[in-house]
Design a protein around this motif. Structure first.
Motif, mmCIF file in Angstrom:
data_model
loop_
_atom_site.group_PDB
_atom_site.id
_atom_site.type_symbol
_atom_site.label_atom_id
_atom_site.label_comp_id
_atom_site.label_asym_id
_atom_site.label_seq_id
_atom_site.Cartn_x
_atom_site.Cartn_y
_atom_site.Cartn_z
ATOM 1 N N TYR A 11 -0.444 -4.572 2.996
ATOM 2 C CA TYR A 11 -1.830 -4.401 3.417
ATOM 3 C C TYR A 11 -2.490 -5.744 3.716
ATOM 4 C CZ TYR A 11 -6.807 -3.235 3.171
ATOM 5 O OH TYR A 11 -8.142 -3.109 3.445
ATOM 6 N N SER A 29 0.821 -1.212 0.000
ATOM 7 C CA SER A 29 0.000 0.000 0.000
ATOM 8 C C SER A 29 0.853 1.259 0.000
ATOM 9 C CB SER A 29 -0.932 0.001 1.213
ATOM 10 O OG SER A 29 -0.174 -0.074 2.412
ATOM 11 N N SER A 30 2.114 1.181 0.448
ATOM 12 C CA SER A 30 3.008 2.343 0.428
ATOM 13 C C SER A 30 4.446 1.879 0.550
ATOM 14 C CB SER A 30 2.660 3.331 1.555
ATOM 15 O OG SER A 30 2.790 2.692 2.810
ATOM 16 N N VAL A 31 5.355 2.750 0.051
ATOM 17 C CA VAL A 31 6.780 2.441 0.053
ATOM 18 C C VAL A 31 7.528 3.677 0.530
ATOM 19 C CG1 VAL A 31 8.748 1.693 -1.341
ATOM 20 C CG2 VAL A 31 6.451 0.874 -1.901
ATOM 21 N N ALA A 32 8.577 3.484 1.303
ATOM 22 C CA ALA A 32 9.384 4.603 1.777
ATOM 23 C C ALA A 32 10.853 4.198 1.774
ATOM 24 C CB ALA A 32 8.962 5.026 3.173
ATOM 25 N N CYS A 69 10.890 6.838 -3.566
ATOM 26 C CA CYS A 69 10.434 7.833 -2.612
ATOM 27 C C CYS A 69 9.145 8.506 -3.085
ATOM 28 C CB CYS A 69 11.500 8.915 -2.407
ATOM 29 S SG CYS A 69 12.902 8.353 -1.405
ATOM 30 N N GLN A 70 8.882 8.488 -4.393
ATOM 31 C CA GLN A 70 7.758 9.235 -4.915
ATOM 32 C C GLN A 70 6.662 8.349 -5.484
ATOM 33 O OE1 GLN A 70 8.928 12.934 -7.006
ATOM 34 N NE2 GLN A 70 10.963 11.998 -6.997
ATOM 35 N N ASP A 98 4.111 7.031 -3.918
ATOM 36 C CA ASP A 98 2.812 7.433 -3.403
ATOM 37 C C ASP A 98 2.355 8.766 -3.964
ATOM 38 O OD1 ASP A 98 3.341 6.073 -0.082
ATOM 39 O OD2 ASP A 98 2.635 5.160 -1.920
ATOM 40 N N HIS A 99 3.279 9.554 -4.512
ATOM 41 C CA HIS A 99 2.934 10.872 -5.022
ATOM 42 C C HIS A 99 2.604 10.846 -6.508
ATOM 43 C CE1 HIS A 99 4.204 12.855 -1.282
ATOM 44 N NE2 HIS A 99 5.095 11.893 -1.249
ATOM 45 N N ALA A 143 4.862 -1.356 3.352
ATOM 46 C CA ALA A 143 3.634 -1.610 4.115
ATOM 47 C C ALA A 143 2.825 -2.655 3.359
ATOM 48 C CB ALA A 143 2.832 -0.326 4.292
#
Length: 422
Positions: free
Chosen positions: A384, A369-372, A404-405, A407-408, A382
């Motif tokens: 889910y 659901s998200s990556v950092a 890094c981007q 999710d954007h 993450a």
């Protein structure tokens, strides 16, 4: 009738000539002999009024006549001769007055009867007309009328061009229709020849099969009739009849077996012409073969100019965008710019090895659901579906800025290679 300012009423025939006075001063009740005459304004002027007349912006271009050249008398037109436009509310009265406050043209009855103008400074048309002819309103009116005529001429020219375009469009549509119709005819002729050949082939196949059956039946019949003939020929000799009869029985069994075999042969197939459903729908369609499709809407000349300006603006934006793309690449920075973006339509991508992230404790397939990105080549994910957070080492080919981007919704060039990476 209003008296003409600045002159006396004409005397009887044979009397002394009229005595002329400065007309602007006569408006104030002063009788001053004139020193100049304005042929444009048709006014006698004293020395003071002449000086003012020469200095005013509106009248400074008027060439005044001095005492030596000015007329000795001037017979002005009567006001009734100058006015020819009747009032809209009083058909028998001429328009002689103007109300600046209400911007209204009035006759004498309007001034008296209309209460709205009783407190207004109503002016005579003769006084306003001189200023109006050289004023900005009249100049703007003439300019607007001229522009209107030019615009109409452009519209007429546009209509002429469009009429020629309509004729060309008509010929193009007719040629396209006839070309398509010819292709349809060729296709139908081809399909007709193919179907006729297929029908003829089925006919020849069926007839060949039936002729073969007929031949077999004829041969069996001939053999049976021969047995009958042999038996009939040996009826006088019982010994021969016995031998022939015994042989006939065996041969008859063989003939019966052959007859059963032939009769069990498959019958010829029956064929019927089946109409193509798509073609039947085409025949039932009201737009069979084709239809006229409305293309770009016909626009007015003004709308075309707006389109042209909009197109030029888009071209300028594209040129500016290309210039920015061709600028030298800046040194890689560790600071992430979430607003930056590049065009990936011309980029080349290659598949890289998958990153294993499923652990022994996972009960379902992973769904990120998200990556950092973390420091030290680490990636925080993450999951889910398994409701967990996982920490993995980032591969060497992975683009940290891209991760890094995620999710954007922004994809940028890799700061190391300068190429987009996935």
């Amino acid at each position: 009738m209003d008296a003409v300012p600045g002159r006396k009423a004409p005397m009887a025939s044979g009397s002394a000539p009229d005595l002329m006075y400065c007309q602007p001063c006569a408006e104030d009740g002063n009788k001053i002999l004139p020193d100049a005459f304005c042929p444009v304004c048709k006014e006698f002027l004293c020395s003071t009024c002449a000086r003012v007349h020469r200095n005013q912006k509106i009248t400074k271009s008027h060439a005044l006549q001095d005492k030596t050249s000015m007329p000795s008398s001037f017979c002005a037109e009567s006001e009734d001769e100058k006015f020819s436009v009747t009032c809209q509310h009083h058909s028998k009265e001429f328009i002689k007055y103007y109300c600046p406050r209400h911007d209204a043209l009035l006759c004498g009855d309007c001034v008296i009867e209309n209460e709205n103008h009783r407190s207004c400074m109503v002016e005579k048309i003769l006084q306003v007309a001189k200023r109006y002819q050289e004023g900005e309103e009249y100049i703007s009116l003439k300019t607007g009328l001229g522009q209107m005529v030019r615009d109409i001429e452009n519209y007429i020219l546009y209509i002429q061009v469009r009429m020629k375009s309509v004729d060309e469009e008509n010929l193009t549509n007719i040629n396209e229709f006839r070309k398509f119709r010819n292709e349809i005819n060729q296709y139908l002729d081809k399909r007709e020849n193919e179907l006729l050949a297929e029908i003829d082939q089925t006919k020849r196949t069926s007839k060949t099969f039936l002729n073969e059956l007929k031949t077999k039946y004829t041969n069996i019949k001939s053999a049976t009739e021969k047995l009958q003939s042999d038996l009939h020929a040996h009826e006088a000799n019982s010994n021969q009849l016995l031998i022939v009869g015994k042989r006939a029985i065996k041969e008859l069994e063989d003939l019966q077996t052959a007859l059963e075999k032939v009769s069990m042969s498959k019958d010829v197939s029956r064929y019927t012409f089946d109409r193509d459903p798509a073609t039947e729908r085409l025949l039932a369609s009201e737009t069979a073969i084709g239809r006229l499709k409305e293309g770009e809407s016909t626009t007015t000349l003004g709308q075309q100019q707006q389109k042209q300006e909009k197109k030029q603006q888009e071209q300028r934006k594209q040129q500016e965008s290309k210039q920015q793309q061709h600028k030298p690449t800046q040194a890689p920075s560790h600071k992430v710019n979430f607003q930056s973006s590049v065009d990936l339509s011309q980029s080349q991508f290659s598949r890289q090895p998958d990153i294993p992230m499923k652990t022994s404790g996972d009960t379902r397939n992973c769904f990120l659901s998200s990556v950092a990105c973390l420091s030290g080549n680490r990636i925080l994910l993450a999951d889910y579906n398994n409701q967990s957070v996982k920490l993995i080492l980032r591969p060497t080919w992975c683009c940290p800025r891209l991760l890094c981007q995620v999710d954007h919704g922004t994809c940028v060039n890799c700061p190391v290679t300068g190429q987009p990476s996935l």
